[in-house]
Scaffold this motif. Structure first.
Motif, short mmCIF file in Angstrom:
data_model
loop_
_atom_site.label_atom_id
_atom_site.label_comp_id
_atom_site.label_asym_id
_atom_site.label_seq_id
_atom_site.Cartn_x
_atom_site.Cartn_y
_atom_site.Cartn_z
N ASN A 38 0.93 -1.31 0.05
CA ASN A 38 0.12 0.08 -0.07
C ASN A 38 0.86 1.35 -0.08
O ASN A 38 0.32 2.35 -0.34
CB ASN A 38 -0.93 0.00 1.22
CG ASN A 38 -2.05 -0.79 1.08
OD1 ASN A 38 -2.84 -0.75 -0.15
ND2 ASN A 38 -2.80 -1.62 2.09
N ILE A 53 -6.55 3.12 -0.50
CA ILE A 53 -8.05 2.30 -0.07
C ILE A 53 -8.54 1.66 -1.06
O ILE A 53 -9.07 0.63 -1.13
CB ILE A 53 -8.81 3.92 0.09
CG1 ILE A 53 -8.45 4.50 1.33
CG2 ILE A 53 -10.26 3.25 0.23
CD1 ILE A 53 -9.12 5.84 1.73
N CYS A 56 -6.75 -1.65 -1.12
CA CYS A 56 -7.59 -2.69 -0.13
C CYS A 56 -8.85 -3.21 -0.66
O CYS A 56 -9.05 -4.48 -0.36
CB CYS A 56 -7.54 -1.85 1.15
SG CYS A 56 -5.94 -1.68 1.82
N GLU A 57 -9.72 -2.33 -1.25
CA GLU A 57 -10.98 -2.80 -1.61
C GLU A 57 -10.84 -3.91 -2.91
O GLU A 57 -11.70 -4.61 -2.83
CB GLU A 57 -11.75 -1.67 -2.18
CG GLU A 57 -12.08 -0.44 -1.24
CD GLU A 57 -12.57 0.85 -1.77
OE1 GLU A 57 -12.53 1.00 -3.08
OE2 GLU A 57 -13.23 1.82 -1.03
N LEU A 60 -9.57 -7.01 -0.95
CA LEU A 60 -10.71 -7.81 -0.34
C LEU A 60 -11.49 -8.36 -1.14
O LEU A 60 -11.95 -9.54 -0.68
CB LEU A 60 -11.50 -6.60 0.38
CG LEU A 60 -10.75 -6.01 1.53
CD1 LEU A 60 -11.49 -4.69 2.21
CD2 LEU A 60 -10.48 -7.22 2.68
N LYS A 63 -9.54 -11.87 -0.80
CA LYS A 63 -9.07 -12.04 0.55
C LYS A 63 -8.70 -13.63 0.93
O LYS A 63 -7.69 -13.57 1.51
CB LYS A 63 -10.13 -11.64 1.39
CG LYS A 63 -9.63 -11.72 3.07
CD LYS A 63 -10.74 -11.22 4.25
CE LYS A 63 -10.37 -11.55 5.37
NZ LYS A 63 -11.46 -10.82 6.44
N VAL A 77 -1.56 -1.58 10.31
CA VAL A 77 -3.04 -1.03 9.72
C VAL A 77 -3.60 -1.94 8.54
O VAL A 77 -4.67 -2.17 8.52
CB VAL A 77 -3.15 0.32 9.59
CG1 VAL A 77 -2.68 1.01 8.09
CG2 VAL A 77 -4.69 0.83 9.74
N ASP A 78 -2.64 -2.11 7.45
CA ASP A 78 -3.10 -2.90 6.45
C ASP A 78 -3.54 -4.45 6.93
O ASP A 78 -4.60 -4.83 6.28
CB ASP A 78 -1.66 -3.21 5.52
CG ASP A 78 -1.20 -1.94 5.13
OD1 ASP A 78 -2.11 -1.12 4.72
OD2 ASP A 78 0.07 -1.88 5.09
N VAL A 81 -7.04 -3.82 8.24
CA VAL A 81 -7.97 -3.23 6.95
C VAL A 81 -8.50 -4.36 6.02
O VAL A 81 -9.46 -4.79 5.72
CB VAL A 81 -7.65 -2.12 6.05
CG1 VAL A 81 -8.23 -1.88 4.80
CG2 VAL A 81 -7.39 -0.73 6.92
N LEU A 82 -7.35 -5.40 5.66
CA LEU A 82 -7.42 -6.58 4.84
C LEU A 82 -7.77 -7.56 5.47
O LEU A 82 -8.31 -8.49 5.10
CB LEU A 82 -6.24 -6.86 4.21
CG LEU A 82 -5.74 -5.87 3.32
CD1 LEU A 82 -4.27 -6.04 2.59
CD2 LEU A 82 -6.50 -5.89 1.69
#
Length: 182
Positions: A38, A53, A56-57, A60, A63, A77-78, A81-82
């Protein structure tokens, strides 16, 4: 069955879209990302399509297929979020090959013991490598889908478990190199 191997997306929306496009085409068993997913860090100019962002979207969507290796630019934080744990180093086995996965900044070929026909996969350098070395194990660096270095194109790799090959492609899906593992 096929596995996608990519590295050093550095927050590029286009790189993450390419991964989804390839997965829709091949329905990969796994997608291995070898770090720096990221963020760009202080040494790289962010890509023009830098938007973590959306990366990540996109990721996902696949995933359950992801194997994520932590790069020097990745953040805790990755993982949140993931919803996927990043590892500094991982070892998997496929078709009788021990495969060591790492980013390349903490662990390298000098710090890991390999046997003949093992596979070492790493990123970090943004320069692709696909070879069987003099010690008899295979080495893959898929390069970078975003910020290639050394005059190289944007690249990724596919490990075909059926025909036991690893192929290296540019972002336009042109075959650059292919290596048989048997």
């Amino acid at each position: 069955m096929k596995i996608l191997i990519a590295s050093d997306l550095h927050g590029s929306t286009r790189a993450s879209e390419k991964i989804i496009e390839l997965d829709q085409k091949f329905n990969f068993e796994k997608v291995i990302l070898l770090g720096d997913i990221n963020y760009s860090g202080a040494r790289n100019v962010p890509p023009l399509d830098y938007y973590p962002i959306s990366v990540c979207e996109n990721l996902l969507k696949i995933k359950d297929k992801l194997i994520l290796i932590r790069g020097n630019c990745d953040s805790r934080v990755d993982e949140f979020v993931l919803g996927v744990k990043f590892k500094d180093i991982d070892e998997i086995e496929l078709n009788g090959h021990k495969i060591v996965l790492t980013h390349g900044d903490l662990y390298d070929e000098k710090t890991i013991e390999f046997n003949k026909n093992d596979i070492f996969m790493y990123g970090h350098t943004h320069i692709y490598v696909l070879e069987k070395n003099e010690k008899g194990y295979f080495v893959l660096n898929p390069g970078s889908l975003t910020l290639p270095k050394g005059g190289n194109p944007k690249t990724y790799a596919i490990y075909d478990l059926c025909d036991e090959t690893i192929s290296l492609f540019d972002i336009d899906d042109n075959l650059l190199k292919k290596l048989a593992l048997k």
